[in-house]
Design a protein around this motif. Structure first.
Motif, PDB file in Angstrom:
ATOM      1  N   VAL A 194      84.766  32.620  11.539  1.00  0.00           N
ATOM      2  CA  VAL A 194      83.672  31.901  12.187  1.00  0.00           C
ATOM      3  C   VAL A 194      84.267  30.943  13.203  1.00  0.00           C
ATOM      4  CG1 VAL A 194      81.728  30.344  11.850  1.00  0.00           C
ATOM      5  CG2 VAL A 194      82.228  32.116  10.151  1.00  0.00           C
ATOM      6  N   LEU A 195      83.923  31.139  14.457  1.00  0.00           N
ATOM      7  CA  LEU A 195      84.454  30.307  15.534  1.00  0.00           C
ATOM      8  C   LEU A 195      83.649  29.038  15.712  1.00  0.00           C
ATOM      9  CD1 LEU A 195      84.920  33.103  18.196  1.00  0.00           C
ATOM     10  CD2 LEU A 195      86.647  32.142  16.673  1.00  0.00           C
ATOM     11  N   ALA A 196      82.343  29.172  15.521  1.00  0.00           N
ATOM     12  CA  ALA A 196      81.452  28.052  15.784  1.00  0.00           C
ATOM     13  C   ALA A 196      80.137  28.303  15.054  1.00  0.00           C
ATOM     14  CB  ALA A 196      81.210  27.912  17.279  1.00  0.00           C
ATOM     15  N   HIS A 197      79.373  27.254  14.891  1.00  0.00           N
ATOM     16  CA  HIS A 197      78.040  27.340  14.310  1.00  0.00           C
ATOM     17  C   HIS A 197      77.082  26.612  15.232  1.00  0.00           C
ATOM     18  CE1 HIS A 197      79.433  28.221  10.154  1.00  0.00           C
ATOM     19  NE2 HIS A 197      80.447  27.452  10.492  1.00  0.00           N
ATOM     20  N   ALA A 198      75.842  27.020  15.207  1.00  0.00           N
ATOM     21  CA  ALA A 198      74.806  26.250  15.890  1.00  0.00           C
ATOM     22  C   ALA A 198      73.515  26.415  15.117  1.00  0.00           C
ATOM     23  CB  ALA A 198      74.616  26.724  17.321  1.00  0.00           C
ATOM     24  N   ALA A 199      72.700  25.406  15.188  1.00  0.00           N
ATOM     25  CA  ALA A 199      71.420  25.411  14.482  1.00  0.00           C
ATOM     26  C   ALA A 199      70.282  25.553  15.484  1.00  0.00           C
ATOM     27  CB  ALA A 199      71.261  24.132  13.681  1.00  0.00           C
ATOM     28  N   PRO A 200      69.250  26.274  15.079  1.00  0.00           N
ATOM     29  CA  PRO A 200      68.132  26.539  15.987  1.00  0.00           C
ATOM     30  C   PRO A 200      67.292  25.287  16.237  1.00  0.00           C
ATOM     31  CG  PRO A 200      67.636  27.350  13.796  1.00  0.00           C
ATOM     32  CD  PRO A 200      69.061  26.873  13.772  1.00  0.00           C
ATOM     33  N   PRO A 201      66.317  25.388  17.160  1.00  0.00           N
ATOM     34  CA  PRO A 201      65.397  24.285  17.383  1.00  0.00           C
ATOM     35  C   PRO A 201      64.698  23.933  16.065  1.00  0.00           C
ATOM     36  CG  PRO A 201      65.075  26.004  19.025  1.00  0.00           C
ATOM     37  CD  PRO A 201      65.998  26.550  17.992  1.00  0.00           C
ATOM     38  N   THR A 202      64.425  22.725  15.815  1.00  0.00           N
ATOM     39  CA  THR A 202      64.709  21.557  16.594  1.00  0.00           C
ATOM     40  C   THR A 202      65.820  20.720  15.957  1.00  0.00           C
ATOM     41  OG1 THR A 202      62.955  20.391  15.415  1.00  0.00           O
ATOM     42  CG2 THR A 202      62.340  21.369  17.521  1.00  0.00           C
ATOM     43  N   ILE A 203      66.763  21.420  15.333  1.00  0.00           N
ATOM     44  CA  ILE A 203      67.952  20.743  14.793  1.00  0.00           C
ATOM     45  C   ILE A 203      68.961  20.596  15.932  1.00  0.00           C
ATOM     46  CG2 ILE A 203      69.804  20.842  13.112  1.00  0.00           C
ATOM     47  CD1 ILE A 203      67.870  22.667  11.431  1.00  0.00           C
ATOM     48  N   GLY A 204      69.365  21.734  16.506  1.00  0.00           N
ATOM     49  CA  GLY A 204      70.158  21.711  17.719  1.00  0.00           C
ATOM     50  C   GLY A 204      71.564  21.184  17.602  1.00  0.00           C
ATOM     51  N   LYS A 205      72.199  21.317  16.440  1.00  0.00           N
ATOM     52  CA  LYS A 205      73.591  20.865  16.311  1.00  0.00           C
ATOM     53  C   LYS A 205      74.530  22.042  16.507  1.00  0.00           C
ATOM     54  CE  LYS A 205      72.708  17.045  13.131  1.00  0.00           C
ATOM     55  NZ  LYS A 205      72.978  16.500  11.785  1.00  0.00           N
ATOM     56  N   MET A 206      75.715  21.768  17.021  1.00  0.00           N
ATOM     57  CA  MET A 206      76.710  22.812  17.274  1.00  0.00           C
ATOM     58  C   MET A 206      78.060  22.293  16.800  1.00  0.00           C
ATOM     59  SD  MET A 206      77.394  24.763  20.895  1.00  0.00           S
ATOM     60  CE  MET A 206      77.064  23.316  21.871  1.00  0.00           C
ATOM     61  N   HIS A 207      78.852  23.182  16.213  1.00  0.00           N
ATOM     62  CA  HIS A 207      80.177  22.814  15.724  1.00  0.00           C
ATOM     63  C   HIS A 207      81.158  23.904  16.089  1.00  0.00           C
ATOM     64  CE1 HIS A 207      83.268  23.271  12.520  1.00  0.00           C
ATOM     65  NE2 HIS A 207      83.482  22.027  12.857  1.00  0.00           N
ATOM     66  N   PHE A 208      82.325  23.509  16.546  1.00  0.00           N
ATOM     67  CA  PHE A 208      83.399  24.455  16.841  1.00  0.00           C
ATOM     68  C   PHE A 208      84.515  24.269  15.839  1.00  0.00           C
ATOM     69  CE2 PHE A 208      82.013  26.206  20.810  1.00  0.00           C
ATOM     70  CZ  PHE A 208      81.124  25.254  21.284  1.00  0.00           C
ATOM     71  N   ASP A 209      85.142  25.368  15.443  1.00  0.00           N
ATOM     72  CA  ASP A 209      86.267  25.325  14.521  1.00  0.00           C
ATOM     73  C   ASP A 209      87.505  24.830  15.277  1.00  0.00           C
ATOM     74  OD1 ASP A 209      88.292  25.693  12.737  1.00  0.00           O
ATOM     75  OD2 ASP A 209      87.760  27.759  12.228  1.00  0.00           O
ATOM     76  N   ALA A 210      87.921  23.607  14.949  1.00  0.00           N
ATOM     77  CA  ALA A 210      89.051  22.993  15.658  1.00  0.00           C
ATOM     78  C   ALA A 210      90.362  23.713  15.375  1.00  0.00           C
ATOM     79  CB  ALA A 210      89.162  21.515  15.272  1.00  0.00           C
ATOM     80  N   ASP A 211      90.413  24.537  14.330  1.00  0.00           N
ATOM     81  CA  ASP A 211      91.643  25.247  14.009  1.00  0.00           C
ATOM     82  C   ASP A 211      91.836  26.511  14.832  1.00  0.00           C
ATOM     83  OD1 ASP A 211      92.306  23.366  12.102  1.00  0.00           O
ATOM     84  OD2 ASP A 211      91.263  24.449  10.494  1.00  0.00           O
TER      85      ASP A 211
END
Ligand SMILES: [Zn+2]
Length: 128
Positions: A41-58
């Protein structure tokens, strides 16, 4: 041709025209819901209306031209922003919203499928 794009259950979308953003290093992957892919998993994102995104720093990220060991940050960010706007994965291999991207690959242009999907979610209904 039938569309390949998809939406999240309940077809969530933003009900405003301008979205603000901030960078917050305190957000953890556990904060992100809505998308889960087994394996790498490279990254995650949440749909509207959460809208958060995370990238795997490793992961080994590239911001320019990724070599064979790197992932293209812009390509992955574009895909994740698609999730934030309400698009789920597409079955069209040319789409930004296709769920797989190999190392060394850059896919930065929206396909017709991506554009059709976002238009189906946000464009005003056409008069017939
Ligand atoms: Zn995705």
């Amino acid at each position: 041709m039938s569309p390949n794009y998809a939406f999240f259950d309940g077809k969530p979308k933003w009900n405003k025209n301008y979205l603000n953003y901030t960078f917050d290093s305190s957000v953890t992957p556990e904060d992100i819901i809505g998308v889960g892919m087994p394996g790498s998993v490279l990254a995650h994102a949440a749909p509207p209306t959460i809208g958060k995104m995370h990238f795997d720093a490793d992961e080994n990220w590239s911001i320019d031209n990724p070599n064979g060991d790197q992932h293209d940050l812009v390509s992955v960010a574009t895909h994740e922003i698609g999730h934030i706007l309400g698009l789920q994965h597409s079955t069209n291999v040319d789409a930004i919203m296709y769920p797989f991207m190999n190392r060394g690959m850059a896919k930065r242009k929206l396909s017709d499928d991506d554009i059709d999907g976002i238009a189906a979610l946000y464009a005003p209904a056409r008069k017939t």
